[in-house]
Write an enzyme that holds these catalytic residues in place. Structure first.
Site, PDB file in Angstrom:
ATOM      1  N   SER A 141      23.238  34.170 -16.473  1.00 44.39           N
ATOM      2  CA  SER A 141      22.144  34.226 -15.517  1.00 44.39           C
ATOM      3  C   SER A 141      21.233  35.430 -15.738  1.00 44.39           C
ATOM      4  O   SER A 141      20.532  35.504 -16.738  1.00 44.39           O
ATOM      5  CB  SER A 141      22.737  34.228 -14.100  1.00 44.39           C
ATOM      6  OG  SER A 141      21.753  34.026 -13.125  1.00 44.39           O
TER       7      SER A 141
ATOM      8  N   ASP B 107      13.125  37.769 -27.324  1.00 44.21           N
ATOM      9  CA  ASP B 107      11.904  36.995 -27.580  1.00 44.21           C
ATOM     10  C   ASP B 107      10.671  37.870 -27.784  1.00 44.21           C
ATOM     11  O   ASP B 107       9.676  37.427 -28.365  1.00 44.21           O
ATOM     12  CB  ASP B 107      11.648  36.013 -26.429  1.00 44.21           C
ATOM     13  CG  ASP B 107      12.565  34.806 -26.511  1.00 44.21           C
ATOM     14  OD1 ASP B 107      13.562  34.867 -27.247  1.00 44.21           O
ATOM     15  OD2 ASP B 107      12.285  33.799 -25.828  1.00 44.21           O
TER      16      ASP B 107
ATOM     17  N   LYS C 156      23.379  29.933 -18.568  1.00 44.15           N
ATOM     18  CA  LYS C 156      22.966  29.530 -17.219  1.00 44.15           C
ATOM     19  C   LYS C 156      21.469  29.790 -17.075  1.00 44.15           C
ATOM     20  O   LYS C 156      21.036  30.933 -16.975  1.00 44.15           O
ATOM     21  CB  LYS C 156      23.733  30.305 -16.144  1.00 44.15           C
ATOM     22  CG  LYS C 156      23.328  29.941 -14.717  1.00 44.15           C
ATOM     23  CD  LYS C 156      24.175  30.717 -13.707  1.00 44.15           C
ATOM     24  CE  LYS C 156      23.796  30.341 -12.278  1.00 44.15           C
ATOM     25  NZ  LYS C 156      22.484  30.888 -11.886  1.00 44.15           N
TER      26      LYS C 156
END
Length: 544
Positions: free
Chosen positions: A300, A311, A325
């Site tokens: 999470s 990224d 998740k």
């Protein structure tokens, strides 16, 4: 033992990740109660059924329990992270996520049916009142707190209370063989989410976060400030075993490392509405080396941070593939003290990938079985065993290939330890064998440690063979079999670490264990390589 551990370890993994079921992010929920809860035939049917049972059924029935079962069954048809929180659990969960509660500020064991203080919080209520490690708390406001039938929850409820209220304790001090009457004024007691922080090298700090609660960002900033004062120009952010928490806190923490206007994540709800979160000017650790540690129990909010940095080509993600998740929950009050955490959106990393692993509505057992499949497939041992789909391939601005679906794959893979190494970790974290053994050891003779300062203990104390053999017997008495002598160095270090934690602080304990942490050692190797490359580039530039 090796065979036994092969069953224990994957079972522990599955149990640990289940914690994440109860933790999710918070989003603004714009629909008003009037719009959400208008009358319709489906709701009328359920209400009418409950009324029939209440007023017409032949026997007396606890309809509250029927409602609880019904709610759980309904949520069971949704995703694995939409959960019901009964009234009986709400207070504890709320305190855990808030980050504090009203109490007296002690950690304790029920030792031989009596509350025995392990440690008091420095400058906390009990510390100020003179309570010391080893003290027995026998009564609270004349209520008995000892005896084999006293539940731990009952003990806690007697010691907790509103900030500013007083509690009269009767305390027995074993070391002086005397009884004392002590009045303690309750205060806010923090539930730390920054588990430990310390300097790994002269210029590299370490911060371990165990969840994302309301207080986490403040705790992180305080730890980071102290590490920077000690010379930290690089950071290891340890998110292993962190099941997640509040989405907003994860965004704030990611902002610390990302340059202004960099995308942190975006969410998409049922109506296709997209909400983006961007980095601001508030970051205190931008353009500095950062290593993020993750493992199969990082979920999470932990994955949000790892994904945002990966990224945006910031830092290095080290460890093993995270849980996977990618759903966001909002907690909603059901009106009777209970609540539901309902999935309201999906989140996506800056490159557009969802890291949510697949699930089928209503088949939650299969969802967690997939986690066990990771263990059995060998992906915890070899990065080549991780299955990825070309259709889920994404590319970062600098051309690095990353994958969606089923978690964050680290930039640098570190395999799980041997069964015996992981058994020691389980004895420490899950079963608390080391902590319990050390507590009993200190009970026999605390005075032998009174003269140690923190630095003297770190540098000079050694666990001798007598104490090592006593630990072996302690574990054997609990029917655990292990090649103890093959792991002697690590076991002795963990004994020392637990003594340090009970005498001083978790920071010293974590520092001692760090010498046997394969991921930390990998980061040191990576940092040494980066340093060597930087030095060569600097020399080359000078020649030019």
């Amino acid at each position: 033992m090796e065979k036994k551990n092969s069953y224990i370890w994957p079972t522990l993994l599955a149990l640990a990740v289940a914690i994440g079921v109860f933790i999710g992010g918070k989003l603004h929920f714009n629909d008003t109660p009037e719009k959400l809860f208008t009358t319709n035939s489906k709701k009328d049917k359920l209400n009418r059924l409950i009324d029939y049972i209440d007023y017409e059924y032949v026997d007396d029935i606890d309809t509250d329990s029927i409602v609880d079962v019904t709610v759980n069954n309904i949520l069971g048809k949704l995703d694995p992270h939409s959960v019901y929180i009964p009234k009986s659990e709400m207070e504890e969960i709320s305190e855990n996520m808030k980050g504090d509660f009203g109490g007296i500020g002690v950690s304790f064991y029920m030792y031989r049916d009596t509350i025995t203080v392990i440690r008091t919080i420095k400058n906390g209520p009990s510390y100020i009142s003179g309570i010391k490690p080893g003290d027995r708390i026998l009564t609270a406001d004349n209520d008995t707190l000892f005896g084999r039938r006293i539940a731990n929850s009952e003990v806690v409820s007697k010691l907790k209370g509103q900030v500013g209220t007083k509690v009269d304790l009767k305390v027995y001090r074993k070391s002086e063989n005397k009884m004392m009457d002590v009045t303690v004024t309750r205060n806010k007691i923090p539930i730390k989410s920054v588990e430990a922080y310390y300097m790994v090298t002269p210029d590299m700090g370490f911060i371990k976060i165990n969840r994302f609660a309301e207080s986490t960002f403040k705790e992180f900033k305080d730890a980071l400030r102290k590490l920077k004062l000690r010379g930290a120009k690089k950071l290891i952010l340890d998110l292993r075993d962190n099941p997640g928490g509040y989405l907003g806190i994860a965004e704030k923490l990611a902002d610390e490392f990302l340059e202004d206007d960099k995308l942190i994540l975006y969410t998409k709800n049922k109506k296709g509405r997209i909400k983006k979160a961007f980095a601001t000017k508030k970051g205190d650790f931008e353009n500095k080396p950062v290593y993020v540690l993750i493992n199969e129990r990082s979920a999470s909010a932990s994955e949000i941070i790892a994904g945002a940095l990966q990224d945006n080509d910031i830092g290095t993600i080290v460890g093993r593939r995270s849980f996977g998740k990618g759903l966001v929950q909002r907690e909603m009050d059901l009106g009777d003290g209970s609540a539901v955490r309902l999935t309201v959106s999906r989140y996506y990393t800056p490159t557009g990938r969802s890291i949510q692993k697949s699930y089928k509505n209503g088949e939650h057992k299969d969802y967690y079985q997939k986690f066990m499949e990771r263990y059995n497939s060998g992906e915890l041992i070899s990065v080549d065993s991780i299955k990825v789909a070309d259709s889920l391939k994404f590319v970062t601005p600098k051309g690095k290939v990353v994958y969606g679906g089923g978690g964050i794959i680290p930039d640098v893979f570190v395999p799980i330890g041997s069964n015996e190494e992981e058994a020691i970790e389980s004895m420490d974290d899950t079963y608390q064998f080391f902590s319990r053994f050390v507590f009993e050891h200190l009970e026999k003779d605390r005075k032998r440690y009174f003269d140690y300062t923190r630095n003297e203990f770190m540098e000079g104390y050694r666990v001798d063979d007598i104490l090592f053999d006593e630990f072996i017997q302690f574990v054997l008495n609990r029917k655990i079999r292990l090649d103890f002598y093959a792991q002697e160095e690590k076991i002795k270090a963990y004994i020392k670490a637990n003594i340090a934690e009970q005498l001083f602080s978790p920071n010293i304990s974590a520092q001692i264990k760090g010498d046997f942490d394969s991921m930390l050692q990998k980061v040191k190797e990576l940092d040494a390589i980066d340093l060597d490359i930087s030095e060569k580039m600097e020399i080359s530039q000078r020649k030019d």
